[in-house]
Design a protein around this motif. Structure first.
Motif, mmCIF file in Angstrom:
data_model
loop_
_atom_site.group_PDB
_atom_site.id
_atom_site.type_symbol
_atom_site.label_atom_id
_atom_site.label_comp_id
_atom_site.label_asym_id
_atom_site.label_seq_id
_atom_site.Cartn_x
_atom_site.Cartn_y
_atom_site.Cartn_z
ATOM 1 N N PHE A 88 70.366 68.101 65.016
ATOM 2 C CA PHE A 88 71.638 67.891 64.326
ATOM 3 C C PHE A 88 71.993 66.426 64.445
ATOM 4 N N LEU A 89 72.221 65.791 63.309
ATOM 5 C CA LEU A 89 72.499 64.363 63.294
ATOM 6 C C LEU A 89 73.910 64.124 62.800
ATOM 7 N N PHE A 90 74.628 63.235 63.446
ATOM 8 C CA PHE A 90 75.984 62.960 62.993
ATOM 9 C C PHE A 90 76.365 61.516 63.237
ATOM 10 N N GLY A 91 76.984 60.933 62.183
ATOM 11 C CA GLY A 91 77.612 59.626 62.253
ATOM 12 C C GLY A 91 79.100 59.834 62.208
ATOM 13 N N ASN A 92 79.837 58.850 61.720
ATOM 14 C CA ASN A 92 81.292 58.975 61.700
ATOM 15 C C ASN A 92 81.751 60.090 60.775
ATOM 16 N N GLU A 93 81.178 60.195 59.591
ATOM 17 C CA GLU A 93 81.643 61.198 58.634
ATOM 18 C C GLU A 93 80.505 62.009 58.030
ATOM 19 N N LYS A 94 79.297 61.857 58.576
ATOM 20 C CA LYS A 94 78.154 62.607 58.077
ATOM 21 C C LYS A 94 77.615 63.476 59.199
ATOM 22 N N LEU A 95 77.554 64.765 58.931
ATOM 23 C CA LEU A 95 77.085 65.709 59.940
ATOM 24 C C LEU A 95 76.066 66.621 59.271
ATOM 25 N N LEU B 88 78.413 83.326 58.458
ATOM 26 C CA LEU B 88 78.957 83.006 59.769
ATOM 27 C C LEU B 88 79.620 81.640 59.655
ATOM 28 N N TYR B 89 80.892 81.565 60.007
ATOM 29 C CA TYR B 89 81.609 80.297 59.953
ATOM 30 C C TYR B 89 81.764 79.768 61.381
ATOM 31 N N LEU B 90 81.247 78.582 61.588
ATOM 32 C CA LEU B 90 81.205 77.974 62.907
ATOM 33 C C LEU B 90 82.152 76.792 62.985
ATOM 34 N N CYS B 91 82.797 76.688 64.127
ATOM 35 C CA CYS B 91 83.675 75.559 64.411
ATOM 36 C C CYS B 91 83.096 74.811 65.607
ATOM 37 N N ALA B 92 83.237 73.495 65.604
ATOM 38 C CA ALA B 92 82.762 72.679 66.714
ATOM 39 C C ALA B 92 83.804 71.630 67.049
ATOM 40 N N SER B 93 83.798 71.185 68.298
ATOM 41 C CA SER B 93 84.722 70.115 68.680
ATOM 42 C C SER B 93 83.987 69.051 69.480
ATOM 43 N N LYS B 94 84.531 67.842 69.442
ATOM 44 C CA LYS B 94 84.067 66.758 70.301
ATOM 45 C C LYS B 94 85.200 65.796 70.560
ATOM 46 N N LEU B 95 84.964 64.886 71.487
ATOM 47 C CA LEU B 95 86.049 64.019 71.950
ATOM 48 C C LEU B 95 86.657 63.202 70.822
ATOM 49 N N SER B 96 85.806 62.540 70.041
ATOM 50 C CA SER B 96 86.334 61.733 68.950
ATOM 51 C C SER B 96 85.346 61.786 67.800
ATOM 52 N N VAL B 97 85.764 61.251 66.663
ATOM 53 C CA VAL B 97 84.880 61.270 65.501
ATOM 54 C C VAL B 97 83.745 60.266 65.669
ATOM 55 N N TYR B 98 83.917 59.301 66.561
ATOM 56 C CA TYR B 98 82.950 58.218 66.653
ATOM 57 C C TYR B 98 81.780 58.535 67.554
ATOM 58 N N THR B 99 82.014 59.337 68.578
ATOM 59 C CA THR B 99 80.966 59.576 69.540
ATOM 60 C C THR B 99 81.232 60.872 70.282
#
Lengths: 107, 113
Positions: A88-95, B88-99
């Motif tokens: 799974f690859l993700f950047g700022n707005e691409k996942l 199946l609808y999946l939700c995910a979370s992380k600290l911030s959008v950047y990393t």
């Protein structure tokens, strides 16, 4: 968008065998993870590995970001390793999920 | 600490109805994303939210919408349900959008009849 191809698409192995799963991607990204999806649909984190090498027990992973690929190694396979493996690859707005490798371990 | 929680876990709707799916992120995580996984395929990205703003959208029709609340929980809404929305609808979370590492909930399994 970014293309993420995994190989092989299917893999059937005897218990105790070793395997290497590959993830190729078409563009540079900030982050990469490997997941194992179990038969109930749960996505289990294996590695967060944007670059370098990590090991966790029988599993290890290597990402070479400059060459746009990542490898997941599974040693001494067990039947509980069966399932689908996704990079799974993700950047700022691409996942983007990879195409997946379905691994079946036969007792 | 609780992981990502989703509700409901299973639901059945009929064509044309509307559905709302809910997601609570891990405490401290400010970014939430949604994915659709049709049987036999890999998950497809639908939306990402960070600090209550949309920060990425996949290739889904306008019948799909989402929002994030001040407590960082999120809702996914699907209008005018089609048979093909069964997934199946999946939700995910992380600290911030950047990393940060992504963590997934167990999903909401939607069946449209």
């Amino acid at each position: 968008g970014i293309q993420v191809e995994q190989s092989p698409p299917d893999l059937i192995l005897q218990e105790g065998a070793n395997s290497t799963l590959r993830c190729n991607f078409s563009d540079s990204v900030n982050n990469l993870q490997w997941f194992h999806q179990n038969p109930w649909g749960q996505l289990i984190n294996l590695f967060y590995i944007p670059s370098g090498t990590k090991q966790n027990g029988r599993l290890s992973a290597t990402t070479v970001a400059t060459e746009r690929y990542s490898l997941l190694y599974i040693s001494s396979s067990q039947t509980t390793d069966s399932g689908v493996y996704f990079c799974f690859l993700f950047g700022n707005e691409k996942l983007t999920f990879g195409t997946g490798t379905r691994l079946t371990i036969i007792p | 600490d609780a992981g990502v929680t989703q509700s409901p876990t299973h639901l059945i709707k009929t064509r044309g109805q509307h559905v709302t799916l809910r997601c609570s992120p891990i405490s401290g995580h400010k970014s939430v994303s949604w994915y659709q996984q049709v049987l036999g395929q890999g998950p497809q990205f639908i939306f990402q939210y960070y600090e209550k703003e949309e920060r990425g959208r996949g290739n889904f029709p306008d019948r799909f919408s989402a929002r994030q609340f001040p407590n960082y929980s999120s809702e996914l809404n699907v209008n005018a349900l089609l048979l093909g929305d069964s997934a199946l609808y999946l939700c995910a979370s992380k600290l911030s959008v950047y990393t940060g590492e992504l963590f997934f909930g167990e999903g909401s399994r939607l069946t449209v009849l």
